[in-house]
Design a protein around this motif. Structure first.
Motif, PDB file in Angstrom:
ATOM      1  N   ALA A  45       0.833  -1.203   0.000  1.00  0.00           N
ATOM      2  CA  ALA A  45       0.000   0.000   0.000  1.00  0.00           C
ATOM      3  C   ALA A  45       0.865   1.249   0.000  1.00  0.00           C
ATOM      4  CB  ALA A  45      -0.927  -0.003   1.215  1.00  0.00           C
ATOM      5  N   ARG A  46       1.910   1.237   0.774  1.00  0.00           N
ATOM      6  CA  ARG A  46       2.789   2.406   0.857  1.00  0.00           C
ATOM      7  C   ARG A  46       3.643   2.572  -0.400  1.00  0.00           C
ATOM      8  NH1 ARG A  46       0.897   0.897   5.365  1.00  0.00           N
ATOM      9  NH2 ARG A  46       0.787   2.299   7.157  1.00  0.00           N
ATOM     10  N   GLN A  58      -5.420  -0.614   4.889  1.00  0.00           N
ATOM     11  CA  GLN A  58      -4.396   0.209   4.248  1.00  0.00           C
ATOM     12  C   GLN A  58      -4.940   0.985   3.051  1.00  0.00           C
ATOM     13  OE1 GLN A  58      -1.607   0.139   5.970  1.00  0.00           O
ATOM     14  NE2 GLN A  58      -2.453  -1.510   7.222  1.00  0.00           N
ATOM     15  N   LEU A  59      -6.208   0.758   2.714  1.00  0.00           N
ATOM     16  CA  LEU A  59      -6.752   1.355   1.501  1.00  0.00           C
ATOM     17  C   LEU A  59      -6.814   2.877   1.576  1.00  0.00           C
ATOM     18  CD1 LEU A  59      -7.722   0.326  -1.199  1.00  0.00           C
ATOM     19  CD2 LEU A  59     -10.051   0.256  -0.298  1.00  0.00           C
ATOM     20  N   GLY A  60      -6.974   3.420   2.776  1.00  0.00           N
ATOM     21  CA  GLY A  60      -7.019   4.867   2.930  1.00  0.00           C
ATOM     22  C   GLY A  60      -5.742   5.536   2.461  1.00  0.00           C
ATOM     23  N   ILE A  61      -4.610   4.867   2.646  1.00  0.00           N
ATOM     24  CA  ILE A  61      -3.320   5.416   2.204  1.00  0.00           C
ATOM     25  C   ILE A  61      -3.289   5.547   0.688  1.00  0.00           C
ATOM     26  CG2 ILE A  61      -0.845   4.916   2.061  1.00  0.00           C
ATOM     27  CD1 ILE A  61      -1.107   3.585   4.802  1.00  0.00           C
ATOM     28  N   VAL A  62      -3.740   4.504  -0.004  1.00  0.00           N
ATOM     29  CA  VAL A  62      -3.734   4.501  -1.469  1.00  0.00           C
ATOM     30  C   VAL A  62      -4.685   5.562  -2.012  1.00  0.00           C
ATOM     31  CG1 VAL A  62      -4.208   3.111  -3.522  1.00  0.00           C
ATOM     32  CG2 VAL A  62      -3.118   2.062  -1.523  1.00  0.00           C
ATOM     33  N   LEU A  63      -5.890   5.640  -1.450  1.00  0.00           N
ATOM     34  CA  LEU A  63      -6.878   6.595  -1.951  1.00  0.00           C
ATOM     35  C   LEU A  63      -6.483   8.037  -1.636  1.00  0.00           C
ATOM     36  CD1 LEU A  63     -10.267   4.811  -1.162  1.00  0.00           C
ATOM     37  CD2 LEU A  63      -8.984   4.854  -3.293  1.00  0.00           C
TER      38      LEU A  63
END
Length: 329
Positions: free
Chosen positions: A227-228, A258-263
């Motif tokens: 994700a990072r 971890q999806l919040g990091i990508v979005l």
């Protein structure tokens, strides 16, 4: 070998996408249900054993086949990599939705755009405006690109053979299939908000117990690094400063692992705003705001597609450099 396997799998899927993924998920679900029915006594350790059994048999088995084929011919090992990537990546399984929704919005066919988005998400979009459809489509598209392309590629490159690709898809699927049922058993808000959760489902969830907790925990670990790396790639090929700012200040509010990091990084890289409350099914869904700048619209859809492709090309280019460095060395 990894680079050429990835390129071949992407090209094959663009020409001939896998039409029905139930051919893959159906047997996997039946095997997972078989293990759960025979091993689940509601305890955490039973879930650990079942998860490890599937991981060893499928991920380990995929590597063993790769190893044996390479002993016969490296070309056969390469072909096995391509096949497994073709079955696990699924780039076209979401990209056609983005393309069709974008076309419908440009033609002013709002009912068609709503129908397509509803079919994709599995939730009604009948009350969405044009801008809301564009916003949610970008969110779904970035999430799908991460889950079905970038994270799979990351683990494919990191682990030998096709083991990493199989492991990631398996971990994601089990976290969804087993982990969600354990969240219901634990009395999380999911039990109150999920449609169709009646008394019988609640009883079934309680009987399921802690069996799915390990699948959640293991996926959170497996999902952490890709994700990072994906968010960093979005930042490099987009607006770096805004992507970094949104990643740092907004990602935690989104939730969903971890999806919040990508979005958040994707929204910042595009210079648009995602998230924000939505009216769904007659009720207002409170969602965190992601990104900075203008609200997403139909033009932003093409920008989002371009961001994903630029990030993917960046990854492939880095793989090429690593391959050349290894060859020269």
């Amino acid at each position: 070998m990894s680079l050429f396997s990835l390129i071949a799998a992407l090209l094959i899927e663009q020409v001939r996408p896998l039409s029905d993924r139930r051919l893959i998920l159906g047997p996997l679900d039946r095997f997972a249900d078989f293990l759960e029915s025979h091993l689940n006594a509601g305890e955490y350790r039973h879930g650990v054993f079942a998860w490890l059994t599937l991981a060893v048999l499928l991920a380990g088995g995929s590597w063993l086949v790769f190893f044996l084929l390479c002993q016969v011919s490296p070309l056969l090992g390469w072909a096995w990599n391509v096949l497994v990537l073709y079955l696990t990546m699924g780039f076209r399984q979401f990209s056609h939705f983005v393309t069709d929704i974008q076309l419908a919005l440009r033609l002013g066919d709002l009912p068609r755009a709503r129908e397509l988005l509803t079919s994709w998400r599995g939730r009604s979009a009948e009350s969405f405006s044009s801008d809301e459809i564009a916003r949610v489509t970008i969110e779904e598209g970035l999430a799908a690109a991460y889950r079905h392309v970038f994270a799979v590629v990351f683990w494919f490159v990191l682990l030998p053979g096709p083991m990493g690709a199989v492991l990631y898809r398996l971990a994601a699927h089990l976290a969804d299939q087993w982990g969600s049922r354990s969240r219901l058993a634990a009395g999380s808000p999911l039990a109150e908000t999920s449609p169709g959760v009646d008394g019988s489902v609640a009883v079934e969830a309680l009987e399921f117990g802690r069996f799915g907790e390990f699948s959640q925990q293991s996926f959170a670990i497996i999902d952490w690094l890709p994700a990072r790396v994906t968010a960093f790639a979005f930042a490099i090929v987009g607006n770096f400063e805004d992507a970094a700012y949104c990643w740092r200040t907004q990602a935690a509010a989104w939730g969903q692992g971890q999806l919040g990091i990508v979005l958040a990084a994707g929204a910042g890289a595009l210079g648009i705003r995602l998230g924000q409350p939505l009216m769904e099914g007659g009720e207002l869904t409170d969602r965190a705001e992601l990104g900075v700048g203008e609200d997403a619209d139909v033009d932003s859809l093409q920008s989002a597609v371009g961001l994903v492709w630029r990030a993917l090309v960046l990854w492939l280019f880095l793989l090429l450099l690593l391959g050349l460095a290894s060859w020269v060395g």
